[in-house]
Design an enzyme around this catalytic site. Structure first.
Site, PDB file in Angstrom:
ATOM      1  CG  ASP A   1      -2.156  -0.882   0.978  1.00  8.80           C
ATOM      2  OD1 ASP A   1      -2.710  -0.835  -0.135  1.00  8.80           O
ATOM      3  OD2 ASP A   1      -2.527  -1.617   1.906  1.00  8.80           O
TER       4      ASP A   1
ATOM      5  CG  ASP B   1      -8.029  -3.209  -2.279  1.00  8.80           C
ATOM      6  OD1 ASP B   1      -8.506  -4.209  -2.832  1.00  8.80           O
ATOM      7  OD2 ASP B   1      -8.464  -2.766  -1.200  1.00  8.80           O
TER       8      ASP B   1
END
Length: 390
Positions: free
Chosen positions: A111, A169
């Site tokens: 991330d 994601d």
């Protein structure tokens, strides 16, 4: 008669420039956002990052810098300060970025795009510096270290044995790699991003352009072991925020490569979302397009904000009816999200902007609450609308 015809043509050509209700209130909404984030910074503990707010307990939930959402708070501050410079914001931006910079060497997470590009990427865009560039390059190196050439993807979640988990994601973290490739003139980062996007396009998506959440690959062979949806209603359902991540991610892929396969993919995802029979008229989606209790199912304001921001970029890469369709859909979403139903009043909602976000329904966490990424993509969408109208 001739003058009337010319006037009619000009009106048609400029139909997308018509004044909307959003034009009348967008500056007011930015004022509210400024007020809210000035309030939020006063209640945020040192060394912590806002995650959400629980109204019943009047409790602000926070994280340390290693949480995947840590970049959204400084990113939102940077957008708000870009819209209207505020010395208090600049002081807070400097403080929080000085804390966050340690994550540039974090190789335990996929991330880093969310964490470092939404923050330092915006900071470098607005006030370029060698310090910001070095942090972004180190972040890109850390992210690239999670790439497996056999699988053709960046690993999302660490796991045991031969599992190799990749979530939709992860498409949102590729923008950092494109920046690194351009800055360093090293095609390695570009190639990793393209390979990851291609593998994801092959395996994450169904024929209708809806997406699974998680693909489990065999890390030794690259073979697909399992397709599932961890945060949605079921493995075969269309988790709303996952569809939003895909739309945004492939829009970025087209911007950075000009490969029309990615434009077709983004258009396909947009078509799935905007034409879905379970999309409400106000266009803020239910948390899952296949949630069992629609129309009583909870909405996800964060998914709506991501979709609006993506459409406001994607509209520039298409023409004709699609341009207007994407533009009108984004305006509808923003009008809904900036209504009293979703937008918080000053000094409420723990300083967050949006109400009614939904984090992880199966785990019953962050249910019907504000979310830091909902705010970030709402403000980004408002910036895009304000400065890039057709």
């Amino acid at each position: 008669m001739k003058q009337a015809l010319i006037l009619m043509i000009l009106c048609t050509l400029h139909s997308c420039n018509r004044v909307t209700p959003l034009d009348d209130k967008i500056d007011v909404i930015f004022d509210t956002a400024t007020s809210q984030y000035l309030y939020l910074k006063t209640i945020l503990p040192e060394g912590r990052y806002p995650k959400t707010y629980h109204a019943k307990q009047d409790k602000l939930e926070t994280s340390r810098s290693g949480w995947w959402c840590s970049g959204f708070y400084p990113g939102t501050l940077l957008y708000l300060n870009e819209n209207n410079t505020n010395p208090e914001f600049q002081k807070e931006i400097d403080r929080i970025l000085n804390d966050l910079k340690r994550e540039q060497f974090n190789t335990t997470t996929h991330d880093l795009g969310f964490m470092m590009y939404c923050s330092f990427g915006n900071a470098e865009r607005l006030t370029p510096s060698e310090s910001y560039k070095n942090i972004l390059m180190n972040s890109a190196k850390s992210l690239a270290s999670r790439f497996n050439d056999t699988v053709g993807c960046i690993k999302s979640w660490d796991s045991s044995n031969d599992d190799y988990l990749v979530i939709i994601d992860n498409m949102m973290n590729l923008e950092l790699l494109f920046w690194a490739s351009k800055y360093s003139n090293d095609p390695k980062y570009y190639n990793i991003a393209v390979t990851h996007a291609n593998t994801t396009m092959d395996n994450h998506f169904r024929h209708d352009f809806s997406s699974y959440h998680v693909i489990n690959y065999n890390k030794n062979t690259g073979a697909v072991k399992q397709k599932r949806t961890a945060q949605g209603y079921s493995d075969d359902s269309a988790w709303a925020r996952g569809q939003a991540w895909g739309l945004y991610g492939y829009t970025v892929m087209y911007r950075e490569t000009k490969d029309k396969r990615y434009l077709a993919q983004a258009n396909g995802i947009a078509n799935f979302i905007l034409n879905h029979p379970n999309l409400p008229k106000d266009m803020v989606p239910y948390w899952d397009f296949d949630a069992p209790n629609i129309p009583e199912a909870l909405r996800d304001s964060s998914a709506g904000a991501i979709i609006a921001s993506a459409l406001l970029e994607l509209k520039h890469y298409v023409d004709g009816e699609l341009t207007e369709k994407y533009n009108n859909a984004a305006i509808t979403i923003l009008n809904t999200l900036t209504s009293d139903v979703y937008m918080a009043n000053n000094n409420s909602n723990g300083g967050f902007l949006l109400k009614h976000g939904l984090g992880h329904m199966p785990q019953k966490t962050e249910i019907d609450v504000p979310l830091s990424y909902g705010d970030y993509y709402l403000v980004e969408a408002m910036m895009r609308y304000k400065h890039n109208r057709i």
